[in-house]
Design a protein around this motif. Structure first.
Motif, PDB file in Angstrom:
ATOM      1  N   GLY A 165     -22.359 -29.070  -9.585  1.00 38.07           N
ATOM      2  CA  GLY A 165     -23.032 -30.193  -8.942  1.00 38.07           C
ATOM      3  C   GLY A 165     -24.241 -29.711  -8.172  1.00 38.07           C
ATOM      4  N   LEU A 166     -24.983 -30.665  -7.606  1.00 38.96           N
ATOM      5  CA  LEU A 166     -26.124 -30.294  -6.783  1.00 38.96           C
ATOM      6  C   LEU A 166     -25.675 -29.393  -5.638  1.00 38.96           C
ATOM      7  CD1 LEU A 166     -28.018 -33.714  -6.570  1.00 38.96           C
ATOM      8  CD2 LEU A 166     -28.605 -31.742  -7.983  1.00 38.96           C
ATOM      9  N   VAL A 167     -26.462 -28.377  -5.361  1.00 39.96           N
ATOM     10  CA  VAL A 167     -26.138 -27.445  -4.277  1.00 39.96           C
ATOM     11  C   VAL A 167     -26.903 -27.911  -3.045  1.00 39.96           C
ATOM     12  CG1 VAL A 167     -26.141 -25.040  -3.522  1.00 39.96           C
ATOM     13  CG2 VAL A 167     -25.785 -25.595  -5.935  1.00 39.96           C
ATOM     14  N   ILE A 193     -20.839 -20.779  -9.852  1.00 35.33           N
ATOM     15  CA  ILE A 193     -21.525 -21.836  -9.106  1.00 35.33           C
ATOM     16  C   ILE A 193     -22.615 -22.384 -10.005  1.00 35.33           C
ATOM     17  CG2 ILE A 193     -22.872 -22.416  -7.051  1.00 35.33           C
ATOM     18  CD1 ILE A 193     -21.573 -20.000  -5.664  1.00 35.33           C
ATOM     19  N   LEU A 194     -22.443 -23.611 -10.467  1.00 35.35           N
ATOM     20  CA  LEU A 194     -23.379 -24.209 -11.422  1.00 35.35           C
ATOM     21  C   LEU A 194     -24.030 -25.436 -10.795  1.00 35.35           C
ATOM     22  CD1 LEU A 194     -21.259 -24.163 -14.721  1.00 35.35           C
ATOM     23  CD2 LEU A 194     -22.671 -22.344 -13.746  1.00 35.35           C
ATOM     24  N   GLY A 195     -25.351 -25.442 -10.724  1.00 36.91           N
ATOM     25  CA  GLY A 195     -26.034 -26.626 -10.224  1.00 36.91           C
ATOM     26  C   GLY A 195     -27.377 -26.307  -9.608  1.00 36.91           C
ATOM     27  N   PRO A 218     -23.795 -17.213  -9.983  1.00 32.22           N
ATOM     28  CA  PRO A 218     -24.529 -18.471  -9.829  1.00 32.22           C
ATOM     29  C   PRO A 218     -25.404 -18.776 -11.036  1.00 32.22           C
ATOM     30  CG  PRO A 218     -25.698 -16.732  -8.677  1.00 32.22           C
ATOM     31  CD  PRO A 218     -24.475 -16.093  -9.304  1.00 32.22           C
ATOM     32  N   ASP A 219     -25.593 -20.058 -11.269  1.00 32.87           N
ATOM     33  CA  ASP A 219     -26.556 -20.530 -12.267  1.00 32.87           C
ATOM     34  C   ASP A 219     -27.253 -21.730 -11.637  1.00 32.87           C
ATOM     35  OD1 ASP A 219     -28.047 -21.356 -14.415  1.00 32.87           O
ATOM     36  OD2 ASP A 219     -26.407 -21.292 -15.863  1.00 32.87           O
ATOM     37  N   PHE A 220     -28.340 -21.448 -10.909  1.00 35.56           N
ATOM     38  CA  PHE A 220     -29.002 -22.471 -10.099  1.00 35.56           C
ATOM     39  C   PHE A 220     -30.043 -23.228 -10.927  1.00 35.56           C
ATOM     40  CE2 PHE A 220     -27.985 -19.552  -6.359  1.00 35.56           C
ATOM     41  CZ  PHE A 220     -26.857 -20.279  -6.005  1.00 35.56           C
ATOM     42  N   ARG A 221     -29.555 -24.091 -11.793  1.00 37.23           N
ATOM     43  CA  ARG A 221     -30.441 -24.923 -12.597  1.00 37.23           C
ATOM     44  C   ARG A 221     -29.688 -26.198 -12.964  1.00 37.23           C
ATOM     45  NH1 ARG A 221     -29.411 -23.983 -18.554  1.00 37.23           N
ATOM     46  NH2 ARG A 221     -27.562 -22.652 -18.614  1.00 37.23           N
ATOM     47  N   TYR A 222     -30.396 -27.146 -13.543  1.00 40.96           N
ATOM     48  CA  TYR A 222     -29.719 -28.318 -14.076  1.00 40.96           C
ATOM     49  C   TYR A 222     -28.943 -27.894 -15.312  1.00 40.96           C
ATOM     50  CZ  TYR A 222     -28.840 -32.714 -16.415  1.00 40.96           C
ATOM     51  OH  TYR A 222     -28.231 -33.752 -17.049  1.00 40.96           O
ATOM     52  N   ILE A 223     -27.645 -28.190 -15.333  1.00 36.65           N
ATOM     53  CA  ILE A 223     -26.774 -27.721 -16.396  1.00 36.65           C
ATOM     54  C   ILE A 223     -26.601 -28.809 -17.451  1.00 36.65           C
ATOM     55  CG2 ILE A 223     -24.526 -26.732 -16.948  1.00 36.65           C
ATOM     56  CD1 ILE A 223     -26.216 -25.043 -15.038  1.00 36.65           C
ATOM     57  N   PRO A 224     -26.963 -28.555 -18.711  1.00 37.96           N
ATOM     58  CA  PRO A 224     -26.771 -29.558 -19.774  1.00 37.96           C
ATOM     59  C   PRO A 224     -25.307 -29.954 -19.907  1.00 37.96           C
ATOM     60  CG  PRO A 224     -28.191 -27.764 -20.527  1.00 37.96           C
ATOM     61  CD  PRO A 224     -27.622 -27.330 -19.207  1.00 37.96           C
ATOM     62  N   ASP A 225     -25.087 -31.178 -20.391  1.00 35.44           N
ATOM     63  CA  ASP A 225     -23.742 -31.739 -20.457  1.00 35.44           C
ATOM     64  C   ASP A 225     -22.768 -30.868 -21.238  1.00 35.44           C
ATOM     65  OD1 ASP A 225     -24.615 -33.843 -18.973  1.00 35.44           O
ATOM     66  OD2 ASP A 225     -24.551 -35.331 -20.584  1.00 35.44           O
ATOM     67  N   ASP A 226     -23.190 -30.361 -22.391  1.00 33.68           N
ATOM     68  CA  ASP A 226     -22.254 -29.605 -23.225  1.00 33.68           C
ATOM     69  C   ASP A 226     -21.845 -28.300 -22.551  1.00 33.68           C
ATOM     70  OD1 ASP A 226     -24.858 -28.652 -23.488  1.00 33.68           O
ATOM     71  OD2 ASP A 226     -24.595 -28.041 -25.578  1.00 33.68           O
ATOM     72  N   ILE A 227     -22.790 -27.649 -21.893  1.00 35.36           N
ATOM     73  CA  ILE A 227     -22.483 -26.399 -21.195  1.00 35.36           C
ATOM     74  C   ILE A 227     -21.579 -26.673 -20.003  1.00 35.36           C
ATOM     75  CG2 ILE A 227     -23.485 -24.484 -19.883  1.00 35.36           C
ATOM     76  CD1 ILE A 227     -25.929 -24.675 -21.672  1.00 35.36           C
ATOM     77  N   LEU A 228     -21.857 -27.762 -19.278  1.00 29.39           N
ATOM     78  CA  LEU A 228     -21.039 -28.103 -18.120  1.00 29.39           C
ATOM     79  C   LEU A 228     -19.606 -28.426 -18.539  1.00 29.39           C
ATOM     80  CD1 LEU A 228     -20.675 -28.729 -15.136  1.00 29.39           C
ATOM     81  CD2 LEU A 228     -21.565 -31.034 -15.565  1.00 29.39           C
TER      82      LEU A 228
END
Length: 332
Positions: A165-167, A193-195, A218-228
Protein backbone atom coordinates in the motif's frame (compact mmCIF):
# COMPACT_ATOMS: atom_id res chain seq x y z
CA UNK A 1 -39.12 2.74 -15.03
CA UNK A 2 -36.02 4.51 -16.36
CA UNK A 3 -32.66 3.91 -14.67
CA UNK A 4 -31.55 6.30 -11.95
CA UNK A 5 -28.81 8.57 -13.26
CA UNK A 6 -25.92 8.81 -10.80
CA UNK A 7 -22.91 11.13 -11.02
CA UNK A 8 -19.97 9.96 -8.92
CA UNK A 9 -17.60 12.48 -7.37
CA UNK A 10 -14.59 10.49 -8.60
CA UNK A 11 -12.96 10.86 -11.99
CA UNK A 12 -12.52 7.92 -14.33
CA UNK A 13 -8.75 8.08 -13.80
CA UNK A 14 -9.39 6.83 -10.25
CA UNK A 15 -10.11 3.38 -11.68
CA UNK A 16 -6.41 3.04 -12.48
CA UNK A 17 -5.32 3.39 -8.85
CA UNK A 18 -8.35 2.39 -6.78
CA UNK A 19 -9.91 -1.03 -7.53
CA UNK A 20 -12.86 -0.25 -5.23
CA UNK A 21 -14.14 2.34 -7.69
CA UNK A 22 -13.89 -0.06 -10.62
CA UNK A 23 -15.63 -2.89 -8.81
CA UNK A 24 -18.47 -0.68 -7.58
CA UNK A 25 -19.10 0.88 -10.99
CA UNK A 26 -18.98 -2.49 -12.75
CA UNK A 27 -21.47 -3.95 -10.26
CA UNK A 28 -23.86 -1.00 -10.62
CA UNK A 29 -23.74 -1.10 -14.41
CA UNK A 30 -24.34 -4.85 -14.46
CA UNK A 31 -27.34 -4.34 -12.20
CA UNK A 32 -29.02 -2.32 -14.94
CA UNK A 33 -31.17 -0.08 -12.74
CA UNK A 34 -28.55 2.65 -12.55
CA UNK A 35 -26.67 4.73 -15.11
CA UNK A 36 -23.32 5.77 -13.67
CA UNK A 37 -21.11 8.61 -14.90
CA UNK A 38 -17.71 9.65 -13.64
CA UNK A 39 -17.05 13.17 -12.46
CA UNK A 40 -16.00 16.14 -14.57
CA UNK A 41 -16.90 19.78 -14.07
CA UNK A 42 -18.85 19.97 -17.37
CA UNK A 43 -20.85 16.86 -16.39
CA UNK A 44 -21.47 18.27 -12.92
CA UNK A 45 -22.90 21.57 -14.19
CA UNK A 46 -24.56 20.63 -17.48
CA UNK A 47 -25.21 16.91 -17.18
CA UNK A 48 -28.55 15.32 -16.33
CA UNK A 49 -28.42 13.21 -13.18
CA UNK A 50 -30.73 12.35 -10.30
CA UNK A 51 -28.18 11.63 -7.59
CA UNK A 52 -24.72 12.97 -6.78
CA UNK A 53 -22.76 10.25 -4.98
CA UNK A 54 -19.82 11.64 -3.05
CA UNK A 55 -16.70 9.59 -2.35
CA UNK A 56 -13.66 11.31 -0.78
CA UNK A 57 -15.22 14.81 -1.15
CA UNK A 58 -11.88 16.59 -0.86
CA UNK A 59 -11.03 15.21 -4.33
CA UNK A 60 -13.25 17.85 -5.95
CA UNK A 61 -12.04 20.73 -3.78
CA UNK A 62 -8.34 20.33 -4.56
CA UNK A 63 -5.99 20.53 -7.53
CA UNK A 64 -2.31 20.22 -8.42
CA UNK A 65 -1.65 23.99 -8.55
CA UNK A 66 -2.62 26.98 -6.40
CA UNK A 67 -4.85 28.33 -9.15
CA UNK A 68 -6.61 24.99 -9.66
CA UNK A 69 -7.16 24.57 -5.93
CA UNK A 70 -8.69 28.01 -5.66
CA UNK A 71 -10.86 27.38 -8.73
CA UNK A 72 -11.99 24.01 -7.33
CA UNK A 73 -13.15 25.63 -4.10
CA UNK A 74 -15.23 28.16 -6.03
CA UNK A 75 -16.66 25.53 -8.38
CA UNK A 76 -17.49 23.25 -5.45
CA UNK A 77 -19.54 26.02 -3.85
CA UNK A 78 -21.38 26.71 -7.10
CA UNK A 79 -22.04 23.01 -7.59
CA UNK A 80 -23.65 22.74 -4.17
CA UNK A 81 -25.93 25.64 -5.07
CA UNK A 82 -26.91 23.85 -8.31
CA UNK A 83 -27.66 20.64 -6.43
CA UNK A 84 -29.91 22.51 -4.02
CA UNK A 85 -31.76 24.42 -6.74
CA UNK A 86 -32.38 21.29 -8.80
CA UNK A 87 -33.25 19.24 -5.70
CA UNK A 88 -30.69 16.63 -6.68
CA UNK A 89 -30.27 13.90 -4.07
CA UNK A 90 -26.87 13.72 -2.40
CA UNK A 91 -25.44 10.39 -1.21
CA UNK A 92 -22.17 10.22 0.68
CA UNK A 93 -19.99 7.19 1.35
CA UNK A 94 -17.92 7.86 4.46
CA UNK A 95 -14.66 6.08 3.67
CA UNK A 96 -12.54 7.85 6.29
CA UNK A 97 -13.11 9.79 9.48
CA UNK A 98 -11.03 12.68 8.10
CA UNK A 99 -9.07 13.42 4.90
CA UNK A 100 -5.55 11.98 4.95
CA UNK A 101 -4.04 15.38 4.12
CA UNK A 102 -5.10 18.82 5.30
CA UNK A 103 -6.66 21.15 2.75
CA UNK A 104 -6.81 24.84 2.03
CA UNK A 105 -8.48 27.46 4.24
CA UNK A 106 -12.16 27.48 3.42
CA UNK A 107 -12.26 23.85 2.33
CA UNK A 108 -13.58 22.64 5.68
CA UNK A 109 -16.52 25.05 5.52
CA UNK A 110 -17.45 23.83 2.03
CA UNK A 111 -17.19 20.18 3.03
CA UNK A 112 -19.36 20.83 6.08
CA UNK A 113 -21.94 22.46 3.82
CA UNK A 114 -22.00 19.33 1.66
CA UNK A 115 -22.41 17.23 4.80
CA UNK A 116 -25.41 19.28 5.88
CA UNK A 117 -26.99 18.86 2.45
CA UNK A 118 -26.51 15.07 2.46
CA UNK A 119 -29.55 13.06 3.48
CA UNK A 120 -28.30 9.53 2.68
CA UNK A 121 -25.06 8.27 4.22
CA UNK A 122 -23.34 4.98 3.42
CA UNK A 123 -20.86 3.58 5.93
CA UNK A 124 -18.85 0.40 5.52
CA UNK A 125 -19.13 -0.50 9.17
CA UNK A 126 -21.46 0.24 12.06
CA UNK A 127 -18.94 2.38 13.93
CA UNK A 128 -18.45 5.27 11.49
CA UNK A 129 -20.22 8.36 12.85
CA UNK A 130 -22.65 10.26 10.62
CA UNK A 131 -24.48 13.56 11.18
CA UNK A 132 -27.62 13.29 13.31
CA UNK A 133 -29.86 14.46 10.45
CA UNK A 134 -28.62 11.85 7.98
CA UNK A 135 -30.01 8.41 7.26
CA UNK A 136 -27.40 5.65 7.57
CA UNK A 137 -27.08 2.52 5.44
CA UNK A 138 -24.31 0.08 6.33
CA UNK A 139 -22.97 -1.43 3.10
CA UNK A 140 -19.72 -3.35 3.60
CA UNK A 141 -16.63 -3.07 1.44
CA UNK A 142 -16.76 -5.76 -1.24
CA UNK A 143 -14.20 -8.46 -1.90
CA UNK A 144 -11.54 -8.28 -4.64
CA UNK A 145 -11.85 -11.75 -6.12
CA UNK A 146 -13.42 -10.47 -9.33
CA UNK A 147 -10.32 -8.38 -10.05
CA UNK A 148 -7.39 -10.32 -8.64
CA UNK A 149 -7.22 -13.94 -9.78
CA UNK A 150 -4.81 -16.44 -8.26
CA UNK A 151 -4.35 -20.13 -8.91
CA UNK A 152 -4.08 -21.33 -5.31
CA UNK A 153 -4.34 -20.08 -1.70
CA UNK A 154 -1.34 -18.93 0.29
CA UNK A 155 1.12 -21.56 1.45
CA UNK A 156 1.44 -22.26 5.15
CA UNK A 157 5.17 -22.80 4.71
CA UNK A 158 5.96 -19.30 3.44
CA UNK A 159 8.64 -17.37 5.34
CA UNK A 160 7.61 -13.97 3.97
CA UNK A 161 5.82 -11.17 5.80
CA UNK A 162 4.32 -8.41 3.66
CA UNK A 163 3.31 -4.78 3.91
CA UNK A 164 1.70 -3.28 0.82
CA UNK A 165 0.00 0.00 0.00
CA UNK A 166 0.95 3.65 -0.01
CA UNK A 167 3.82 4.33 2.37
CA UNK A 168 2.60 7.22 4.53
CA UNK A 169 3.71 8.33 7.98
CA UNK A 170 0.43 7.37 9.68
CA UNK A 171 0.67 3.80 8.37
CA UNK A 172 3.53 2.95 10.72
CA UNK A 173 5.85 1.20 8.29
CA UNK A 174 8.89 2.29 10.31
CA UNK A 175 7.30 0.70 13.40
CA UNK A 176 6.82 -2.55 11.47
CA UNK A 177 10.43 -2.55 10.31
CA UNK A 178 11.63 -1.98 13.89
CA UNK A 179 9.44 -4.76 15.28
CA UNK A 180 10.62 -7.15 12.59
CA UNK A 181 14.30 -6.40 13.11
CA UNK A 182 13.95 -6.85 16.89
CA UNK A 183 12.00 -10.13 16.65
CA UNK A 184 14.60 -12.84 17.36
CA UNK A 185 12.05 -15.57 16.55
CA UNK A 186 11.77 -14.33 12.97
CA UNK A 187 15.38 -14.69 11.88
CA UNK A 188 14.37 -17.04 9.07
CA UNK A 189 11.73 -14.67 7.72
CA UNK A 190 11.95 -11.74 5.33
CA UNK A 191 9.82 -8.59 5.29
CA UNK A 192 8.71 -7.16 1.95
CA UNK A 193 7.51 -3.55 1.77
CA UNK A 194 5.66 -2.81 -1.46
CA UNK A 195 4.21 0.58 -2.30
CA UNK A 196 4.82 4.10 -3.43
CA UNK A 197 5.83 6.51 -0.65
CA UNK A 198 4.72 10.08 -0.16
CA UNK A 199 7.26 12.66 1.13
CA UNK A 200 6.49 11.75 4.76
CA UNK A 201 6.51 8.00 4.24
CA UNK A 202 10.20 7.10 4.42
CA UNK A 203 11.58 8.30 7.73
CA UNK A 204 15.32 8.35 8.55
CA UNK A 205 14.68 5.43 10.92
CA UNK A 206 13.10 3.36 8.17
CA UNK A 207 16.01 4.08 5.83
CA UNK A 208 18.48 3.02 8.53
CA UNK A 209 16.63 -0.23 9.22
CA UNK A 210 16.53 -1.09 5.52
CA UNK A 211 20.26 -0.48 5.21
CA UNK A 212 21.11 -2.48 8.36
CA UNK A 213 18.84 -5.49 7.84
CA UNK A 214 19.13 -7.29 4.47
CA UNK A 215 15.97 -9.29 5.28
CA UNK A 216 13.90 -6.12 4.76
CA UNK A 217 13.19 -5.84 1.04
CA UNK A 218 11.56 -2.59 -0.10
CA UNK A 219 10.06 -1.87 -3.49
CA UNK A 220 9.06 1.79 -3.36
CA UNK A 221 7.00 2.13 -6.52
CA UNK A 222 3.46 1.65 -7.74
CA UNK A 223 3.02 -2.12 -7.88
CA UNK A 224 1.06 -3.57 -10.85
CA UNK A 225 -1.95 -5.69 -9.96
CA UNK A 226 -0.53 -9.02 -11.10
CA UNK A 227 2.72 -8.55 -9.18
CA UNK A 228 0.85 -7.42 -6.07
CA UNK A 229 -1.54 -10.38 -6.15
CA UNK A 230 1.35 -12.81 -6.46
CA UNK A 231 3.20 -11.14 -3.58
CA UNK A 232 0.14 -11.41 -1.32
CA UNK A 233 -0.45 -15.07 -2.15
CA UNK A 234 3.21 -15.88 -1.59
CA UNK A 235 3.18 -14.32 1.91
CA UNK A 236 2.50 -16.04 5.22
CA UNK A 237 1.04 -12.89 6.78
CA UNK A 238 0.12 -9.38 5.65
CA UNK A 239 0.97 -6.85 8.36
CA UNK A 240 -0.76 -3.46 8.34
CA UNK A 241 0.68 -1.54 11.31
CA UNK A 242 -1.43 1.60 10.85
CA UNK A 243 -1.40 4.01 13.75
CA UNK A 244 -5.08 4.61 13.01
CA UNK A 245 -7.16 2.14 11.00
CA UNK A 246 -10.75 2.70 9.92
CA UNK A 247 -11.88 1.16 6.64
CA UNK A 248 -9.08 -0.64 4.84
CA UNK A 249 -9.23 -2.00 1.33
CA UNK A 250 -5.83 -3.62 1.92
CA UNK A 251 -7.30 -5.87 4.62
CA UNK A 252 -10.08 -7.03 2.28
CA UNK A 253 -7.62 -7.58 -0.57
CA UNK A 254 -5.38 -9.81 1.56
CA UNK A 255 -8.35 -11.82 2.84
CA UNK A 256 -9.76 -12.05 -0.69
CA UNK A 257 -6.54 -13.81 -1.66
CA UNK A 258 -6.70 -16.19 1.35
CA UNK A 259 -3.83 -14.51 3.21
CA UNK A 260 -4.12 -13.81 6.98
CA UNK A 261 -3.67 -10.26 8.28
CA UNK A 262 -2.27 -8.63 11.42
CA UNK A 263 -3.99 -5.31 12.15
CA UNK A 264 -4.48 -2.92 15.08
CA UNK A 265 -7.10 -3.81 17.66
CA UNK A 266 -10.16 -1.54 17.50
CA UNK A 267 -13.94 -2.01 17.26
CA UNK A 268 -13.87 -2.26 13.45
CA UNK A 269 -11.12 -4.88 13.27
CA UNK A 270 -12.81 -6.85 16.06
CA UNK A 271 -15.88 -7.04 13.83
CA UNK A 272 -13.64 -8.33 11.02
CA UNK A 273 -12.24 -10.99 13.35
CA UNK A 274 -15.78 -12.04 14.27
CA UNK A 275 -16.79 -12.15 10.59
CA UNK A 276 -13.79 -14.04 9.21
CA UNK A 277 -12.35 -15.78 12.26
CA UNK A 278 -9.44 -15.32 14.64
CA UNK A 279 -7.40 -17.78 12.58
CA UNK A 280 -6.99 -15.24 9.77
CA UNK A 281 -7.59 -11.85 11.43
CA UNK A 282 -4.90 -11.26 14.06
CA UNK A 283 -4.99 -8.16 16.27
CA UNK A 284 -2.28 -6.27 18.11
CA UNK A 285 -2.93 -3.72 20.89
CA UNK A 286 -1.59 -0.17 20.86
CA UNK A 287 1.59 0.03 18.75
CA UNK A 288 3.02 -2.99 16.95
CA UNK A 289 5.88 -4.67 18.84
CA UNK A 290 8.24 -7.53 18.10
CA UNK A 291 6.35 -9.70 20.61
CA UNK A 292 3.01 -9.04 18.87
CA UNK A 293 4.53 -9.82 15.49
CA UNK A 294 6.23 -13.01 16.69
CA UNK A 295 3.08 -14.20 18.46
CA UNK A 296 0.93 -13.76 15.35
CA UNK A 297 3.39 -15.73 13.21
CA UNK A 298 3.63 -18.49 15.85
CA UNK A 299 -0.16 -18.80 16.01
CA UNK A 300 -0.31 -19.19 12.24
CA UNK A 301 2.33 -21.92 12.36
CA UNK A 302 0.22 -23.89 14.85
CA UNK A 303 -3.15 -23.40 13.14
CA UNK A 304 -4.42 -25.26 10.12
CA UNK A 305 -5.31 -23.41 6.93
CA UNK A 306 -8.75 -23.12 5.39
CA UNK A 307 -9.91 -20.95 2.46
CA UNK A 308 -11.53 -17.70 3.54
CA UNK A 309 -15.25 -17.33 2.81
CA UNK A 310 -16.08 -13.89 1.33
CA UNK A 311 -19.77 -14.45 0.54
CA UNK A 312 -20.75 -11.60 2.85
CA UNK A 313 -18.85 -9.20 0.58
CA UNK A 314 -20.57 -10.11 -2.71
CA UNK A 315 -20.72 -7.19 -5.18
CA UNK A 316 -24.16 -8.05 -6.53
CA UNK A 317 -25.62 -7.63 -3.05
CA UNK A 318 -23.64 -4.42 -2.59
CA UNK A 319 -24.99 -3.01 -5.87
CA UNK A 320 -28.55 -3.89 -4.84
CA UNK A 321 -28.10 -2.04 -1.55
CA UNK A 322 -26.76 1.02 -3.39
CA UNK A 323 -29.82 1.07 -5.66
CA UNK A 324 -32.08 1.20 -2.59
CA UNK A 325 -30.12 4.18 -1.26
CA UNK A 326 -30.26 5.99 -4.61
CA UNK A 327 -34.03 5.52 -4.79
CA UNK A 328 -34.49 7.07 -1.37
CA UNK A 329 -32.18 9.96 -2.22
CA UNK A 330 -34.11 10.59 -5.43
CA UNK A 331 -37.55 10.45 -3.83
CA UNK A 332 -37.62 13.80 -2.08
Amino acid sequence: MRPIRVLLSVRESATKINPFVTLLVDALRQDGRVEVEFFSWPAAFSGRYDVFHIHWPEAITRGPSRFQRAASLVLSSLLLLRLRLTRTGIVRTAHNLNPHESGWPGERQILHAYDRATAEWITMNRHTPVPAHGRRSVIPHGHYRDRYHVSSPASGSSRTLLYFGLVRSYKGVDTLATAFSDAVDLDEYRLRILGKPDPSGISPELRRLIEDDPRIEPDFRYIPDDILATAIVDSRLVVLPYRAMHNSGAVLLALSLHTPVLVPDNPITRDLREEFGSEVVKLFPDELTSDSLSSAVAELAEAGFAPINMDSRDWNTIADSHVDVYRRANSW
